[in-house]
Design a protein around this motif. Structure first.
Motif, PDB file in Angstrom:
ATOM      1  N   ASP A  21      36.009  16.168  37.457  1.00 19.01           N
ATOM      2  CA  ASP A  21      36.934  16.541  36.388  1.00 19.01           C
ATOM      3  C   ASP A  21      37.915  17.601  36.877  1.00 19.01           C
ATOM      4  OD1 ASP A  21      35.706  14.860  34.557  1.00 19.01           O
ATOM      5  OD2 ASP A  21      34.270  16.413  33.927  1.00 19.01           O
ATOM      6  N   PRO A  22      39.100  17.695  36.229  1.00 19.07           N
ATOM      7  CA  PRO A  22      40.067  18.733  36.609  1.00 19.07           C
ATOM      8  C   PRO A  22      39.529  20.144  36.433  1.00 19.07           C
ATOM      9  CG  PRO A  22      41.112  17.047  35.268  1.00 19.07           C
ATOM     10  CD  PRO A  22      39.636  16.791  35.208  1.00 19.07           C
ATOM     11  N   THR A  23      38.612  20.323  35.495  1.00 21.69           N
ATOM     12  CA  THR A  23      37.991  21.633  35.287  1.00 21.69           C
ATOM     13  C   THR A  23      36.494  21.516  35.541  1.00 21.69           C
ATOM     14  OG1 THR A  23      37.719  21.188  32.921  1.00 21.69           O
ATOM     15  CG2 THR A  23      39.712  22.340  33.594  1.00 21.69           C
ATOM     16  N   GLY A  24      35.909  22.593  36.019  1.00 21.67           N
ATOM     17  CA  GLY A  24      34.485  22.595  36.321  1.00 21.67           C
ATOM     18  C   GLY A  24      33.731  23.575  35.453  1.00 21.67           C
ATOM     19  N   SER A  25      32.421  23.655  35.688  1.00 14.23           N
ATOM     20  CA  SER A  25      31.566  24.530  34.882  1.00 14.23           C
ATOM     21  C   SER A  25      31.488  25.942  35.438  1.00 14.23           C
ATOM     22  CB  SER A  25      30.157  23.936  34.817  1.00 14.23           C
ATOM     23  OG  SER A  25      29.616  23.771  36.121  1.00 14.23           O
ATOM     24  N   GLN A  26      31.897  26.134  36.683  1.00 10.37           N
ATOM     25  CA  GLN A  26      31.784  27.450  37.296  1.00 10.37           C
ATOM     26  C   GLN A  26      32.993  28.326  36.955  1.00 10.37           C
ATOM     27  OE1 GLN A  26      30.696  27.591  41.383  1.00 10.37           O
ATOM     28  NE2 GLN A  26      29.048  26.106  41.174  1.00 10.37           N
ATOM     29  N   PRO A  27      32.812  29.634  36.946  1.00  9.19           N
ATOM     30  CA  PRO A  27      33.932  30.541  36.647  1.00  9.19           C
ATOM     31  C   PRO A  27      34.950  30.553  37.776  1.00  9.19           C
ATOM     32  CG  PRO A  27      31.991  31.792  37.281  1.00  9.19           C
ATOM     33  CD  PRO A  27      31.542  30.366  37.150  1.00  9.19           C
ATOM     34  N   PRO A  28      36.165  31.032  37.495  1.00  5.44           N
ATOM     35  CA  PRO A  28      37.189  31.100  38.547  1.00  5.44           C
ATOM     36  C   PRO A  28      36.717  31.883  39.757  1.00  5.44           C
ATOM     37  CG  PRO A  28      38.154  31.536  36.399  1.00  5.44           C
ATOM     38  CD  PRO A  28      36.665  31.494  36.206  1.00  5.44           C
ATOM     39  N   MET A  29      37.066  31.384  40.936  1.00  5.69           N
ATOM     40  CA  MET A  29      36.820  32.029  42.220  1.00  5.69           C
ATOM     41  C   MET A  29      35.350  32.045  42.623  1.00  5.69           C
ATOM     42  SD  MET A  29      39.878  32.677  43.119  1.00  5.69           S
ATOM     43  CE  MET A  29      39.513  33.568  44.620  1.00  5.69           C
ATOM     44  N   ALA A  30      34.499  31.285  41.922  1.00  6.91           N
ATOM     45  CA  ALA A  30      33.076  31.267  42.276  1.00  6.91           C
ATOM     46  C   ALA A  30      32.836  30.654  43.640  1.00  6.91           C
ATOM     47  CB  ALA A  30      32.291  30.504  41.205  1.00  6.91           C
ATOM     48  N   TRP A  31      33.786  29.892  44.149  1.00  9.23           N
ATOM     49  CA  TRP A  31      33.634  29.214  45.437  1.00  9.23           C
ATOM     50  C   TRP A  31      33.859  30.144  46.628  1.00  9.23           C
ATOM     51  CZ3 TRP A  31      38.220  29.205  48.245  1.00  9.23           C
ATOM     52  CH2 TRP A  31      39.381  29.517  47.516  1.00  9.23           C
ATOM     53  N   MET A  32      34.401  31.335  46.384  1.00 11.89           N
ATOM     54  CA  MET A  32      34.615  32.314  47.464  1.00 11.89           C
ATOM     55  C   MET A  32      33.511  33.359  47.436  1.00 11.89           C
ATOM     56  SD  MET A  32      38.718  33.087  47.824  1.00 11.89           S
ATOM     57  CE  MET A  32      38.441  34.284  49.144  1.00 11.89           C
ATOM     58  N   PRO A  33      33.025  33.787  48.597  1.00  9.14           N
ATOM     59  CA  PRO A  33      31.943  34.783  48.619  1.00  9.14           C
ATOM     60  C   PRO A  33      32.272  36.052  47.836  1.00  9.14           C
ATOM     61  CG  PRO A  33      32.245  33.843  50.802  1.00  9.14           C
ATOM     62  CD  PRO A  33      33.377  33.330  49.954  1.00  9.14           C
ATOM     63  N   ASP A  34      33.526  36.513  47.933  1.00  9.09           N
ATOM     64  CA  ASP A  34      33.927  37.731  47.214  1.00  9.09           C
ATOM     65  C   ASP A  34      34.716  37.402  45.960  1.00  9.09           C
ATOM     66  OD1 ASP A  34      36.151  36.725  48.484  1.00  9.09           O
ATOM     67  OD2 ASP A  34      36.936  38.663  49.131  1.00  9.09           O
ATOM     68  N   GLY A  35      34.586  36.156  45.493  1.00  6.09           N
ATOM     69  CA  GLY A  35      35.436  35.684  44.405  1.00  6.09           C
ATOM     70  C   GLY A  35      35.308  36.457  43.111  1.00  6.09           C
ATOM     71  N   ALA A  36      34.085  36.769  42.704  1.00  4.67           N
ATOM     72  CA  ALA A  36      33.888  37.450  41.424  1.00  4.67           C
ATOM     73  C   ALA A  36      34.617  38.790  41.394  1.00  4.67           C
ATOM     74  CB  ALA A  36      32.402  37.653  41.161  1.00  4.67           C
ATOM     75  N   GLY A  37      34.620  39.490  42.530  1.00  3.88           N
ATOM     76  CA  GLY A  37      35.282  40.787  42.579  1.00  3.88           C
ATOM     77  C   GLY A  37      36.787  40.709  42.636  1.00  3.88           C
ATOM     78  N   LEU A  38      37.330  39.507  42.871  1.00  6.81           N
ATOM     79  CA  LEU A  38      38.780  39.329  42.955  1.00  6.81           C
ATOM     80  C   LEU A  38      39.413  39.035  41.601  1.00  6.81           C
ATOM     81  CD1 LEU A  38      38.965  37.143  46.193  1.00  6.81           C
ATOM     82  CD2 LEU A  38      39.487  39.580  45.979  1.00  6.81           C
ATOM     83  N   VAL A  39      38.600  38.638  40.630  1.00  5.60           N
ATOM     84  CA  VAL A  39      39.120  38.294  39.313  1.00  5.60           C
ATOM     85  C   VAL A  39      39.280  39.562  38.490  1.00  5.60           C
ATOM     86  CG1 VAL A  39      38.697  36.982  37.194  1.00  5.60           C
ATOM     87  CG2 VAL A  39      38.056  36.011  39.416  1.00  5.60           C
ATOM     88  N   ARG A  40      40.489  39.772  37.970  1.00  4.76           N
ATOM     89  CA  ARG A  40      40.783  40.945  37.156  1.00  4.76           C
ATOM     90  C   ARG A  40      41.292  40.493  35.791  1.00  4.76           C
ATOM     91  NH1 ARG A  40      38.509  42.855  40.867  1.00  4.76           N
ATOM     92  NH2 ARG A  40      39.095  44.572  42.260  1.00  4.76           N
ATOM     93  N   ASN A  41      40.551  40.863  34.746  1.00 10.00           N
ATOM     94  CA  ASN A  41      40.931  40.470  33.384  1.00 10.00           C
ATOM     95  C   ASN A  41      41.151  38.961  33.275  1.00 10.00           C
ATOM     96  OD1 ASN A  41      40.976  43.225  32.465  1.00 10.00           O
ATOM     97  ND2 ASN A  41      42.997  43.460  33.417  1.00 10.00           N
TER      98      ASN A  41
END
Length: 225
Positions: free
Chosen positions: A124-144
């Motif tokens: 699907d065009p959208t997935g179940s995981q949050p943005p940037m979950a595919w990058m090791p440091d992804g969670a810390g890169l998301v701001r607001n």
């Protein structure tokens, strides 16, 4: 597969034709917007076609690096296309307008390619995981809720409301930041993926955005004088 221009290809900065005596300016602007719209649609279709050219022996899964990148970079690109269209329609400097239309059409084509990957992988065009979950440091890169370099809703509203030279300056500042964030995401997929088509496209994206950055930074320096 169709891909955007490489880093070695410099963008043209020839200004669009200007009606020097003021007659027919509205018609020319409407015509230019129509041509841009058609170019964006064609770029999207070419991107779709390019994404179908590579046979798939194995398919990345829903939680894969490749799927995460395709989804997140499509969202990232969509904002850049919107910013580019604003610059094309409302910037006062001819070079800034040209940069805007180049980014809008180029990134629209890349979005088509990435969405075609997802369909060919049965995802699907959208997935179940949050943005940037595919990058090791992804969670810390998301701001607001925003991925690296992306503008907030308030910043986009400010760009839309800007007048005159302020449009040019805001667009350049915002797009420089946007591209820096995008390149960080591209570096992430290049470090983690071995899928040939994804790697080739990501490398081309990186080259193109680095060339864009050179042009954006030079234009901003010139306008700040």
């Amino acid at each position: 597969m169709t891909a955007p221009a490489t880093a070695e290809t410099e963008r043209t900065t020839d200004p669009p034709t200007v009606d020097t005596d003021g007659r027919g300016a509205g018609g020319r602007r409407r015509f230019g917007t129509l041509v841009l719209t058609l170019a964006v649609v064609v770029g999207l279709l070419l991107g779709y076609a390019g994404g179908l050219l590579t046979p798939r022996l194995t398919r990345p899964g829903d939680a894969s690096v490749e799927a995460g990148f395709a989804r997140d970079m499509s969202t990232h690109h969509a904002q850049a296309v919107g910013m580019g269209l604003i610059a094309f329609q409302r910037a006062t400097d001819p070079e800034v307008r040209q940069i805007g239309v180049d980014i809008a059409t180029g990134q629209q084509g890349e979005m088509g390619t990435m969405q075609t990957w997802l369909r060919s992988w049965g995802l699907d065009p959208t997935g179940s995981q949050p943005p940037m979950a595919w990058m090791p440091d992804g969670a810390g890169l998301v701001r607001n809720g925003l991925m690296p370099g992306m503008a907030s809703a308030e910043e986009m509203a400010k760009l839309r409301a800007a007048q005159g030279r302020e449009v040019d300056i805001l667009f350049l500042e915002m797009m420089i930041r946007h591209h820096l964030g995008g390149i960080h995401m591209i570096d992430g997929v290049l470090a983690a993926s071995a899928e040939p088509d994804v790697v080739r496209t990501a490398q081309t994206m990186r080259n193109t955005q680095r060339t864009d950055l050179t042009n954006l930074q030079a234009a901003l320096k010139r306008l700040r004088g």
